[in-house]
Design an enzyme around this catalytic site. Sequence first.
Site, short mmCIF file in Angstrom:
data_model
loop_
_atom_site.label_atom_id
_atom_site.label_comp_id
_atom_site.label_asym_id
_atom_site.label_seq_id
_atom_site.Cartn_x
_atom_site.Cartn_y
_atom_site.Cartn_z
N HIS A 1 34.98 46.02 37.17
CA HIS A 1 35.61 44.73 37.36
C HIS A 1 37.06 44.88 36.81
CE1 HIS A 1 36.28 40.48 37.11
NE2 HIS A 1 35.57 40.42 38.01
N ASP B 1 39.16 41.30 30.09
CA ASP B 1 38.25 41.41 31.27
C ASP B 1 37.27 42.58 30.57
OD1 ASP B 1 37.06 42.23 34.21
OD2 ASP B 1 38.82 40.83 34.54
N SER C 1 38.14 36.46 41.53
CA SER C 1 38.42 37.37 40.46
C SER C 1 39.79 38.32 41.13
CB SER C 1 37.44 38.43 40.12
OG SER C 1 36.69 37.73 39.42
#
Length: 817
Positions: free
Chosen positions: A319, A286, A553
Site C-alpha cells: 500500500h 503509511d 488512497s
Amino acid sequence: MKQTNPHLKLNVDRIKLYEKFTYKQRDLSGSKKRDNDEENSDEAVPNYINKAETFSYSLSSLSSAQTLRYEKRNQNLQVPRHVDYIKIHFHSQFNIPKYFNIYYHNYGLLAVSFTRFNSTVLFAVADTFKFSVLLNQLEIFVKLHLDNGRTKTFDPNILFIDKFELLSSNDMINLDLSKPLSHIKLELIDYPIPVHTPNIIYDSLVQYFEQRQIIQELNPTTQTVEIQLISREDLLEVVDNFDIVQNVISGLATIISPSTYQQPERSYGFEIEPANENLPIVGIIDTGISNTTPLRSILINDDHLNVTGVSSFIDNANHGTGVAGLAALGRDPYLTGYRGKFSADARLLSIKILDGGHGGISDNDVLKLLKEAKLKYPQLKIYTLTICYSQNKKDDEEISRYAYELDKFAHENDCLIFICTSNNNHASSVNTDYDHLYFNQHHCNLSVPSESMNNITIGAAAECFRDGTFLGISPSKEYPTLYSRKYHVDFRRYFKKGKINNRIFKPDVIEAGGDYELIETKYLKFIDKGPSASVQVISSDPTESFCYSIGTSFSAPLAANIAAKILKKYPNLRSQTIKALIVNAASLSNIGHPIPDDMLNRIAGHGLVDPDKTVYSDNNSATIIIEDSIEPEIIQTYPIKFPEYLIKDDLKKQNQLVRITATLCFSFEPVLHNQLSYCPIFMAFSVFRNKDIDDIKEDYENSILRARWTQDGYYKTNPKANSNTHKISFTIGVKELKDESNTFKIAVLCKLGSQLIPGQIEKYKLGHNFSLVVKIEEQLPEKRLTGKLYQGLVSENDIEVLDTVDLDNELNLDLEV
C-alpha cells in the site's frame, strides 16, 4: 505548448491599509439586524403542556438512569469520587458568555462539552444541592401545567431547555463489544476550569489498570487513554465506575486492497533520476515504502520513524509503496505508461504506522512520529495520510480528538497533511449504477481524521488515466466516485437557511482514484473493481511490478504531488498558500446533472484539481499571492490595478471580460469540546470598488459582489460556525473597470468568535496569518487572447515575480558535469 509563467506575489507591506472595524446597524452582508438573532425567549416554546410532558418524562428517566448507574457500581473498587453527567438539549444554541456562569453558579452544572453546534451541552454535576434547585424548578413547571399546581412562578431560564438525560454507560460505548477489544480509546471528560475531581478519579483509574496489567497510555493534550487490549468485562467495569469517561471508540483502521488484473510484469520498465538534495520532502504516513523498487533512488535512508517493529522499507500491505510513487511522480508517468526515465518532484520519507491491511492505530504514536519527523527534517511541510479509522463518522458528529491533534500539529508547524476521505466499500454491494442519492446514507460519511480543518481532505474522482472511451460507471471522469465519502454534517438540521455557512464542507477537492465498472455475467449485473477503470500503481510485491485498483488512497498522494510541485518551484510559500493554490485551481464546471447543487460540495468539494493551473500562470492568466497576518477587529485592504489595454483596446467584448477567482485559507489553534467554536477565528474577504478604506467600512454597497463578505460574522448570541477556507469566482466588464479607474480593492476582515468559554479569548488576541490566492484571467475566445494580462499586472502593481527554483535543470547540469 502554452507559455508558462511563475506566479506573482503582492508586496503587502508597501500597499496595504488597515483600520479598526466597527459594526453598525447593518450587518456584514448589507441587511438589517435579523430578528432571529435575538436572545432566547419564551416564545420559542408556546405549547407549555407538551413541554411539561417532556420535562416529566426527562425527570422520570433521569431518576431511573441514576438508580441503575448507582446499582451497577462495584463498591469494592473504592473509587474515591463519583460524578453525574447530564446532557441537556436546548431549543437553540447555548449562549456561552451569558449562560455558562449561570448554569455553574446557580444550578451547580459545569459545561464540559458542546455538541450539535452548541444546542446540546454535557454538564458535570459539580454541586448536587444547586442541581436539586434546578430539578425542583422543573418539577414546579410540570405540576403547574399538568397537575394544576398553585405555584405560578418558576425560573424562566428553564424554558430554553428542550429535554435532558443522564450520560449512561451505553451512551459512552461506541463500538462493537462482540469483537476483540484491541486498540481501544477512552476519551476522558476534560474540565474547562481547574478542579481536583477529574484528577482524583483518573489516578484511581490508573491504579485499576495497573492491578489488572492493562497496558495504556494517556495523551494529555486530548485527554485520551489508548488501551492495547482489554476484556469486555473490564471495559464495562471501567465505564460503570469511573466517572471520567465520555466516549469509548475503536482505533482500528483499514487500507484499500490493490488487485492484479493483468499478467504480472517482472521488470518495472522505468527509472527515477537520483534525488537532488533540494527537492521537497513528502512524509508518507503509511505501511512502509519498499526499497526494492525504483523509488529507492529518492527514498530517504531513515528507518527510525516506525512503530511496527518491521522495517520502514518493507511494505507487507502493498500500500505505502504505491502511495509514495504517486506522491513523488504524480500524473507524469501515465503519459508514457510508466516507461522511460522520470525526474521526481519530491524525496520520500517513510513514516510507518501499520504493517498490514488493517489493524489498530495509536493517535499518540502517529503524532510522536510527525513531531519527530518535523524535528529531524525542518523543511518537511507535506505529508500523506491514507489510513483512516474503519468506522465512518456519525451524522453531525463533532470533530474527533485525532483530527484535533492533526489540526494543532499543522498550525504549530506550518505543515499540510493530505488526508483521504477513506473508501466506502459498501457502495459496490448495494448499487448497480451511478446513483448520487446513495450519498444520503449515513454510512457514506467520511472517516476520522478526514474532517480535519487545517489540513486538506481529498476525495476520489473517477479519472483513471486510461486513453480511449471512459469505462467507469460515473457520468464522466470529473465526477466523484461512489466509494468516495461525503461530509458528515448537514447544517440544515440546526440552522435556518439564512444562517447556514455554505463555506464549511469536506472534501476540499477531488483527485483521480479510478472508478467502479459495470460487470455483467449471464445471470448477474453488478459494479466492482475491474481492469478497465482502475488506476495503475507501483507494487511492492517482488513477483509483479504494478497492481491495479481504485481508491481515495490514490487520490490523496496525487494531490500531494501537486503540493510537491509547488514547493519544488516556490520553496518559500506557507503551507496554507499551497492549500489555497490547490483549492483555487479546482473546478466543478464539468460536474452537473444528476448531482444537485446542495449536495455537490459535500461530495466533490471545490471539484477536480488542475495541476497546471495550480503551479503556473501564463500570459493570459495570472495568479497573485497575498501572504499576510491580521489582528482581530481589523480590516485590511489591498489594491489591484488592471492593465489599461482592457478598456482602451478593441477586444470586441464589453461584459464578462475578466474572471477573478480568489481563495482565502488560514490555520488556527482549534478549540476542543466546542463544536460551534472549534474554529474560534472569524475571517472573511471581499472585493470592493476603488474607495477609501473608510468608505469600505461604512458603505457595504461598495462591494462588487452580491454577497458582501465570504462569510457572515454579524451574529453574536447565535452565531454561525466559522470556516477557514473560502472561495469566490465572478466576472467584471469594461464598465466596472472604467468606473473604478481600473482598480479594485481586496479587503480582509478578522474578529474573534463570540462563543468561547471565559478565559479562552485572551490567547487569540494576536495577529493571525492568512493566505489569499487571486487568479485573474481573460475571458476571450482562444484565438483572440491578447497575451498582455500577465505583464500588464506586473507593470501596474507593486508586485514581484515569485522566486523559483528549477531543480530539473539543476539536476541535469550536475549529471552532465
